[in-house]
Design a protein around this motif. Structure first.
Motif, short mmCIF file in Angstrom:
data_model
loop_
_atom_site.label_atom_id
_atom_site.label_comp_id
_atom_site.label_asym_id
_atom_site.label_seq_id
_atom_site.Cartn_x
_atom_site.Cartn_y
_atom_site.Cartn_z
N GLU A 57 -32.20 46.01 54.18
CA GLU A 57 -33.34 46.69 53.43
C GLU A 57 -33.85 45.93 51.95
N SER A 58 -35.28 45.90 51.48
CA SER A 58 -35.72 45.92 50.47
C SER A 58 -35.11 46.58 49.43
N SER A 60 -36.69 48.32 47.08
CA SER A 60 -37.38 49.61 47.00
C SER A 60 -36.88 50.58 48.12
N THR A 61 -36.51 50.03 49.47
CA THR A 61 -36.09 50.78 50.38
C THR A 61 -34.72 51.18 50.04
N ASP A 102 -37.74 43.03 58.74
CA ASP A 102 -39.36 43.07 58.37
C ASP A 102 -39.43 43.63 56.84
N ASP A 103 -38.46 44.68 56.67
CA ASP A 103 -38.30 45.30 55.29
C ASP A 103 -37.55 44.26 54.27
N ARG A 105 -37.82 41.07 54.30
CA ARG A 105 -38.89 40.05 54.17
C ARG A 105 -39.93 40.55 53.05
N GLN A 106 -40.15 41.74 52.82
CA GLN A 106 -41.10 42.05 51.72
C GLN A 106 -40.68 41.55 50.51
N ASP A 107 -39.60 41.24 50.13
CA ASP A 107 -38.90 40.85 48.78
C ASP A 107 -39.56 39.46 48.37
N ALA A 110 -44.81 34.95 50.46
CA ALA A 110 -45.50 35.03 51.64
C ALA A 110 -45.23 33.48 52.28
#
Length: 268
Positions: A57-58, A60-61, A102-103, A105-107, A110
């Motif tokens: 989990e990121s 934020s999540t 995917d979650d 990966r947001q941290d 790109a």
């Protein structure tokens, strides 16, 4: 026990580093009385910081999950192996192939499509660690000896509601075996993680680590000079405790009991 407690109380404990999954909660359930215990710890004046190897989990999540469960914490108080891995990727100017959810990966930065992939970052990603993804990671690491294998952590297992489950360590070791690359491991129990997680104004001796993993949480923290208090929730295994070269400062049933012990609210 009493002798070790006496030694502990003589030390100026100013901060508690607290593991999350398995210590404060298991999936969406807090461990017994953990919400109130955390508040008691805050009210004592001891600073708190949440340190976790969670890689699914990121930040934020993870913060949203914990606040929905009922915990009072700020997102800035969370320091994860993902946070440390992001800092490492940026510092090394890497353009990785990610074996992450995917979650999570947001941290991370790109992908730079103007550059070839030059590294592999591995976390806990059950849906990404299939043959095709692992084979792509294998081939990227084979291209040049300078290519890096980065393990967000290499935990053997973690606790789910249905029992213990494989961690990312076996996939990291598999890539090391197949390619001859040695992974740079970021998360607990590595000194890099604990030293970077310590509050800037405090020494290791002024901090205590509370966690459910005898090796990653407790031995790792004690190796850099922190106190280590082990809980019997989450992925605690008696065999892992028995294998420790140096025993924890104390072992108790859960986080709430550990807080009571730290604050000396009951006989110890």
């Amino acid at each position: 026990m009493l002798r070790r407690f006496s030694q502990f109380r003589k030390m100026p404990i100013k901060a508690a580093l607290i593991d999350l999954s398995g210590t404060l909660h298991v999936e969406d359930e807090p461990t017994p009385n953990a919400i109130r215990a955390l508040q008691n710890l805050r009210e004592s004046g001891i600073a708190v910081k949440f340190v976790t190897n969670t890689t699914k989990e990121s930040k934020s999540t993870l913060h949203n999950r914990l606040t929905k469960i009922g915990f009072n914490l700020n997102i800035e108080e969370i320091y994860s192996s993902l946070s440390a891995a992001v800092a490492f990727v940026n510092a090394e100017k890497l353009n990785p192939f990610y074996l992450l959810t995917d979650d999570a990966r947001q941290d991370f930065p790109a992908e730079d499509k103007s550059r070839p992939l030059d590294s592999v970052v591995v976390g806990l990603a059950p849906n990404a660690c299939d043959y095709e993804h692992m084979n792509k990671a294998f081939n990227i690491l084979l291209q040049q000896k300078t290519h890096k294998l980065v393990a967000v952590h290499q935990g053997k297992y973690y606790k789910r509601a249905d029992g213990l489950a494989l961690g990312p360590g076996c996939f990291v070791k598999g890539l090391e075996y197949a390619t001859g690359c040695e992974a740079t491991v970021i998360g607990k129990p590595n000194p890099y993680f604990f030293n970077s997680a310590l509050p800037a104004t405090l020494t290791a001796a002024e901090c205590v680590m509370i966690g459910d993993d005898a090796n990653d949480d407790i031995a790792g923290a004690m190796n850099v000079g922190m106190h280590g208090v082990l809980v019997k929730t989450g992925k605690f295994l008696p065999a892992a405790l028995s294998a420790m070269t140096t025993p924890p400062t104390v072992v108790l049933d859960n986080f709430a009991e550990e807080v009571e012990w730290i604050l000396c609210k009951k006989p110890c």
